[in-house]
Design an enzyme around this catalytic site. Structure first.
Site, PDB file in Angstrom:
ATOM      1  N   LYS A 203      45.761  46.818  34.627  1.00 59.06           N
ATOM      2  CA  LYS A 203      45.737  47.991  35.497  1.00 59.06           C
ATOM      3  C   LYS A 203      46.567  49.140  34.894  1.00 59.06           C
ATOM      4  CE  LYS A 203      42.933  46.049  38.261  1.00 59.06           C
ATOM      5  NZ  LYS A 203      43.078  44.970  39.195  1.00 59.06           N
TER       6      LYS A 203
HETATM    7  C1  LIG Z   1      42.422  43.895  40.172  1.00 60.23           C
HETATM    8  C2  LIG Z   1      41.749  44.136  41.463  1.00 60.23           C
HETATM    9  C3  LIG Z   1      42.143  43.483  42.637  1.00 60.23           C
HETATM   10  C4  LIG Z   1      43.088  42.332  42.671  1.00 60.23           C
HETATM   11  O1  LIG Z   1      44.313  42.573  42.112  1.00 60.23           O
HETATM   12  P1  LIG Z   1      45.356  41.379  41.902  1.00 60.23           P
HETATM   13  O2  LIG Z   1      46.666  42.093  41.783  1.00 60.23           O
HETATM   14  O3  LIG Z   1      44.953  40.676  40.638  1.00 60.23           O
HETATM   15  O4  LIG Z   1      45.289  40.491  43.078  1.00 60.23           O
HETATM   16  C5  LIG Z   1      41.558  43.879  43.839  1.00 60.23           C
HETATM   17  N1  LIG Z   1      40.601  44.822  43.881  1.00 60.23           N
HETATM   18  C6  LIG Z   1      40.179  45.450  42.769  1.00 60.23           C
HETATM   19  C7  LIG Z   1      39.141  46.517  42.880  1.00 60.23           C
HETATM   20  C8  LIG Z   1      40.726  45.107  41.521  1.00 60.23           C
HETATM   21  O5  LIG Z   1      40.271  45.688  40.406  1.00 60.23           O
END
Ligand SMILES: *Cc1c(COP(=O)(O)O)cnc(C)c1O
Length: 397
Positions: A203
């Site tokens: 991210k």
């Molecule tokens: C990465 C992601 C999540 C989940 O994130 P985590 O921190 O891994 O639980 C949820 N929604 C979207 C759209 C994502 O890209």
């Protein structure tokens, strides 16, 4: 010690040397460097390894960055979604409307709290949840909408707020791609009951694994804090300060708090977010300029009046799987974000979904392919990705 003394920049150079032999571009490389290593060392020399002063400092700075009253760190965005829904009183018998064009976590969180995810189709040009399609799915059981700001492009939140107000629904925004996003003068955490962020490895803001909730509502923020740690009345840092006082448990919560070791990594990155976004913006625009004249390749548009967080750059192309494998053969890292959630085996079996349920989401799910997009990409890397795409398009179509 050795690992700490190998400067990450050196590792990248070693990595780049290997890559240039292979003539390719990695799908993703993180930007954590010496500043993050040093911040981590400081935590290891201090008292708190679990949720303590670093989480608190990040929460304050993150809330200020987002322009809302409160941010609460948690272990993942998935758990943040579960906590948000629980705090809003959503559970068995309730319906939550969301998009099938997202990562499974969005819909899974609804199932985990015992409620039912109800999908609505997306807009064909952006892949974002269509407000009209969402409104058409509202029933007497609907309690909330989860719009997902896919790829960093924000949904039409002014429309979603009107719809939610009209039907007395809560909005939990999935902002996993949207830390830096704005649309129609709104930041991603504004005008929603809860905004959920992910600090997962790839991210824009990352500590490997982590997440946060943001809200304007002081009462909700307190519930989030309680729910992230078993429903206890005090966290470890509160228990540590001053004379011993008994803690109590007031409701059944989660074990989803974030460690201070991870939170320090986030603090140092906040100051660099906009610079990094600027580099991703440059790269994304170069991709757009290169692909606009190509009839074989389409891509989602950034909505008018918005600032995209430019989290992912995806192209839409009809022979997606062959295109993807041809890029991989040329050493280009690729991913698929995403195949439509309702057609995954579990959702088909539980809910009986068939192809044809959500035409636009399915079309995007069959055509989408994500290209590398991160600040450490050189101009040469970007050109390499573009010429590989041109070569593959010529070969396949
Ligand atoms: C990465 C992601 C999540 C989940 O994130 P985590 O921190 O891994 O639980 C949820 N929604 C979207 C759209 C994502 O890209």
């Amino acid at each position: 010690m050795d690992a700490l003394h190998t400067h990450p920049q050196q590792r990248w150079q070693i990595g780049d040397a290997l890559m240039s032999d292979r003539k390719g571009v990695e799908f993703f490389k993180h930007s954590l460097g010496p500043e993050e290593i040093q911040a981590c060392q400081q935590v290891l020399g201090a008292t708190f390894l679990t949720t303590g002063p670093a989480c608190k400092e990040f929460e304050e700075k993150f809330a200020a960055y987002l322009g809302v009253g409160h941010a609460v760190t948690v272990a993942s965005a998935t758990q943040a979604l579960e906590i948000a829904l629980t705090a809003l009183g959503i559970g068995p018998g309730d319906e939550v409307i969301t998009t099938p064009m997202t990562f499974i976590a969005t819909a899974n969180a609804v199932l985990k709290v015992g409620a039912t995810p109800v999908f609505a189709d997306v807009e064909p040009g952006t892949g974002l949840l269509d407000p009209e399609a969402a409104e058409a799915k509202i029933t007497g059981r609907t309690k909330a909408i989860i719009p997902v700001h896919l790829y960093g492009n924000m949904c039409d939140m002014r429309r979603f707020r009107q719809i939610a107000n009209r039907h007395e629904l809560a909005i939990v925004a999935d902002c996993a791609h949207a830390v830096e996003s704005r649309r129609d003068a709104l930041g991603s955490a504004e005008q929603v009951e809860a905004a959920v962020y992910s600090f997962y490895a790839t991210k824009n803001l990352t500590c490997g694994e982590g997440g946060a909730l943001a809200t304007q509502d002081t009462g909700l923020a307190e519930r989030f804090r309680k729910l992230r740690l078993h429903g206890m009345s005090k966290g470890a840092a509160d228990r540590y300060n001053g004379y011993y006082r008994h803690w109590d448990m007031e409701e059944l919560g989660f074990k989803a708090n974030l460690s201070d070791i991870l939170a320090v990594l986030l603090i140092t990155q906040l100051a660099k977010l906009e610079d990094r976004l600027q580099r991703r913006e440059e790269i994304a625009r170069r991709y757009e300029a290169a692909f606009t004249p190509m009839p074989e390749i389409d891509f989602p548009r950034v909505p008018q009046g918005s600032k995209s967080a430019r989290h992912l750059f995806t192209i839409w192309t009809s022979a997606r799987d062959r295109f993807l494998h041809e890029l991989q053969k040329r050493g280009i890292g690729v991913a698929v974000n995403y195949r439509a959630v309702h057609l995954l085996t579990y959702y088909r079996q539980q809910f009986g979904y068939e192809p044809g349920s959500f035409a636009h989401a399915e079309d995007i799910g069959n055509k989408t392919l994500t290209l590398p997009l991160y600040p450490l990409m050189s101009d040469g890397d970007v050109e390499m990705v573009i010429s590989a795409c041109m070569e593959v398009a010529k070969e396949l179509y």
